[in-house]
Write a protein that holds these residues in place. Structure first.
Motif, PDB file in Angstrom:
ATOM      1  N   PRO A  79       0.803  -1.227   0.000  1.00  0.00           N
ATOM      2  CA  PRO A  79       0.000   0.000   0.000  1.00  0.00           C
ATOM      3  C   PRO A  79       0.833   1.273   0.000  1.00  0.00           C
ATOM      4  CG  PRO A  79      -0.091  -1.092   2.144  1.00  0.00           C
ATOM      5  CD  PRO A  79       0.596  -2.030   1.209  1.00  0.00           C
ATOM      6  N   GLY A  80       2.129   1.141   0.196  1.00  0.00           N
ATOM      7  CA  GLY A  80       3.000   2.309   0.122  1.00  0.00           C
ATOM      8  C   GLY A  80       3.470   2.612  -1.290  1.00  0.00           C
ATOM      9  N   SER A  81       3.024   1.824  -2.256  1.00  0.00           N
ATOM     10  CA  SER A  81       3.467   2.013  -3.637  1.00  0.00           C
ATOM     11  C   SER A  81       3.034   3.374  -4.171  1.00  0.00           C
ATOM     12  CB  SER A  81       2.906   0.912  -4.536  1.00  0.00           C
ATOM     13  OG  SER A  81       1.506   1.039  -4.659  1.00  0.00           O
ATOM     14  N   TYR A  82       3.853   3.902  -5.064  1.00  0.00           N
ATOM     15  CA  TYR A  82       3.545   5.214  -5.643  1.00  0.00           C
ATOM     16  C   TYR A  82       2.204   5.189  -6.359  1.00  0.00           C
ATOM     17  CZ  TYR A  82       3.893   9.387  -8.536  1.00  0.00           C
ATOM     18  OH  TYR A  82       3.636  10.593  -9.147  1.00  0.00           O
ATOM     19  N   GLU A  83       1.912   4.093  -7.077  1.00  0.00           N
ATOM     20  CA  GLU A  83       0.656   4.002  -7.819  1.00  0.00           C
ATOM     21  C   GLU A  83      -0.548   4.137  -6.892  1.00  0.00           C
ATOM     22  OE1 GLU A  83       3.162   1.973  -8.113  1.00  0.00           O
ATOM     23  OE2 GLU A  83       3.655   1.631 -10.226  1.00  0.00           O
ATOM     24  N   TYR A  84      -0.491   3.459  -5.747  1.00  0.00           N
ATOM     25  CA  TYR A  84      -1.628   3.504  -4.832  1.00  0.00           C
ATOM     26  C   TYR A  84      -1.764   4.885  -4.200  1.00  0.00           C
ATOM     27  CZ  TYR A  84      -4.852   2.209  -1.091  1.00  0.00           C
ATOM     28  OH  TYR A  84      -5.930   2.156  -0.247  1.00  0.00           O
ATOM     29  N   ARG A  85      -0.648   5.485  -3.816  1.00  0.00           N
ATOM     30  CA  ARG A  85      -0.721   6.817  -3.212  1.00  0.00           C
ATOM     31  C   ARG A  85      -1.282   7.832  -4.202  1.00  0.00           C
ATOM     32  NH1 ARG A  85       4.298   8.551  -2.323  1.00  0.00           N
ATOM     33  NH2 ARG A  85       5.442   6.684  -2.969  1.00  0.00           N
ATOM     34  N   LEU A  86      -0.860   7.729  -5.463  1.00  0.00           N
ATOM     35  CA  LEU A  86      -1.372   8.634  -6.488  1.00  0.00           C
ATOM     36  C   LEU A  86      -2.850   8.366  -6.756  1.00  0.00           C
ATOM     37  CD1 LEU A  86      -0.883  10.820  -8.576  1.00  0.00           C
ATOM     38  CD2 LEU A  86      -0.023   9.078 -10.145  1.00  0.00           C
ATOM     39  N   ALA A  87      -3.236   7.090  -6.843  1.00  0.00           N
ATOM     40  CA  ALA A  87      -4.635   6.739  -7.091  1.00  0.00           C
ATOM     41  C   ALA A  87      -5.529   7.235  -5.946  1.00  0.00           C
ATOM     42  CB  ALA A  87      -4.769   5.227  -7.261  1.00  0.00           C
ATOM     43  N   ARG A  88      -5.038   7.191  -4.724  1.00  0.00           N
ATOM     44  CA  ARG A  88      -5.822   7.692  -3.588  1.00  0.00           C
ATOM     45  C   ARG A  88      -6.085   9.180  -3.728  1.00  0.00           C
ATOM     46  NH1 ARG A  88      -2.965   5.984   1.833  1.00  0.00           N
ATOM     47  NH2 ARG A  88      -4.627   7.299   2.676  1.00  0.00           N
ATOM     48  N   ARG A  89      -5.081   9.928  -4.152  1.00  0.00           N
ATOM     49  CA  ARG A  89      -5.262  11.375  -4.358  1.00  0.00           C
ATOM     50  C   ARG A  89      -6.298  11.644  -5.432  1.00  0.00           C
ATOM     51  NH1 ARG A  89       0.428  13.710  -5.705  1.00  0.00           N
ATOM     52  NH2 ARG A  89      -0.895  15.495  -6.232  1.00  0.00           N
TER      53      ARG A  89
END
Length: 363
Positions: free
Chosen positions: A163-173
């Motif tokens: 869950p710390g992946s860049y893709e997930y953090r960006l998708a959350r935003r």
């Protein structure tokens, strides 16, 4: 009896034909084929798959079984097994006469119309299942779906190894900005590929790489109920992912990346000479198909549009249909024509997609 079949640009529903049994189907089980012995493997298709991950032209990994091309009219003689194909889609559009601003307006308007049509396909009381990597294609889809329908009926899913992946953090935003409240993280691990390898083999006998199994593993473990899966397949291809400055376009087959990749595999893995010659011959056939019609689409981009989409991604899309209905917005004919008519400066590194996203969400 002659069967006349017309395929859409990417052959979004695969059509395979077994010349021995004279059967048509969308996968190997539909042809009555559930396994393959070593002598039934097409060695040319096998080596093609080592080079490009999928066979080219009409070939499949099994001798005697062909896959009909996209964007073509096909005549299948069901008594003799002979096939004649006439390609009508060369992915070459005349350069647009619209200004950059007007072209972006036309594209934005078309995407809005497509998104509204997608919402009409959603089952009554159901949801949209949206794979959201945070990349340009899924971001663009999310923007249009969230502004043409109820974001509360969109269920986004993002894949990653943590869950710390860049893709997930960006998708959350992105979800926060678009008010998409239901956003799920689907963890990946190396074992998932082994878990679904039998499914992939059963359907396409090794002709589809299990390395593309991310979304399939999610659908298999979380079968959607009353949902429409909205896929971004085709977006990369028509938005310019494989575009090249026309001034640098190779003038010979030997200058194409596809040929260089072939020569590299030949040298590294001792590809038999007759196999190399046959693959080169098949590539030359595709080169002759492309050369009179290419415009600003380079040969490698043509292969990505005409081969990679049909021989890999559309097979994967077909597997998704086991679980729920699927919509492919970037398969729209008008959208494809508009994007392919864009000047190179807009298609280079998919700048057009970035500009379209900014029109909906400048942030």
């Amino acid at each position: 009896m002659i069967k006349h079949l017309d395929t859409d640009a990417f052959a979004s529903t695969p059509i395979l034909f077994d010349s021995e049994t004279k059967r048509l189907g969308d996968d190997f089980p539909a042809l009555g084929i559930t396994a393959m012995s070593p002598h039934e493997i097409d060695p040319v298709a096998f080596w093609m798959s080592l080079v490009w991950e999928n066979p080219l032209g009409l070939r499949t990994v099994r001798t005697g079984v062909i896959q009909l091309p996209g964007g073509s009219h096909c005549e299948v003689d069901m008594s003799t097994g002979c096939i004649r194909t006439t390609r009508r889609e060369f992915f070459h559009e005349p350069a647009t006469s619209l200004s950059e601003s007007d072209l972006l307006t036309a594209l934005d308007s078309r995407l809005q119309a497509i998104a509204r049509a997608v919402w009409e396909q959603v089952p009554a009381g159901g949801d949209i299942l949206l794979p959201l990597s945070g990349g340009l294609d899924s971001r663009l889809l999310a923007c249009h779906l969230a502004t043409t329908g109820d974001p509360g009926r969109i269920r986004a899913v993002t894949f990653g190894y943590g869950p710390g992946s860049y893709e997930y953090r960006l998708a959350r935003r992105i979800c926060r900005d678009l008010k998409i409240e239901r956003h799920e993280f689907h963890p990946l691990s190396r074992r998932i590929y082994a878990e679904v390898s039998e499914d992939f083999y059963r359907r396409y006998l090794g002709g589809l790489s299990v390395m593309h199994a991310h979304l399939y593993t999610y659908l298999r473990s979380h079968p959607p109920h009353n949902a429409l899966l909205v896929s971004g397949f085709g977006a990369d291809a028509i938005s310019g992912w494989a575009s090249m400055d026309p001034a640098r376009m190779p003038s010979t087959l030997e200058g194409a990346k596809a040929f260089k990749g072939l020569a590299g595999v030949r040298d590294r893995y001792a590809m038999p000479g007759p196999i190399f010659d046959q693959i080169r011959s098949d590539l030359e056939m595709l080169w002759r198909e492309w050369a009179p019609n290419h415009g600003d689409v380079n040969f490698d981009e043509y292969l990505y549009l005409s081969q990679r989409q049909t021989k890999a991604y559309m097979l994967l899309l077909n597997m998704y249909r086991d679980f729920c209905p699927v919509a492919m917005p970037f398969g729209d004919d008008e959208l494809r024509r508009l994007l392919l008519s864009a000047p190179f400066r807009l298609r280079w590194r998919k700048r057009v997609s970035q500009l379209l996203i900014c029109r909906r969400r400048p942030s």
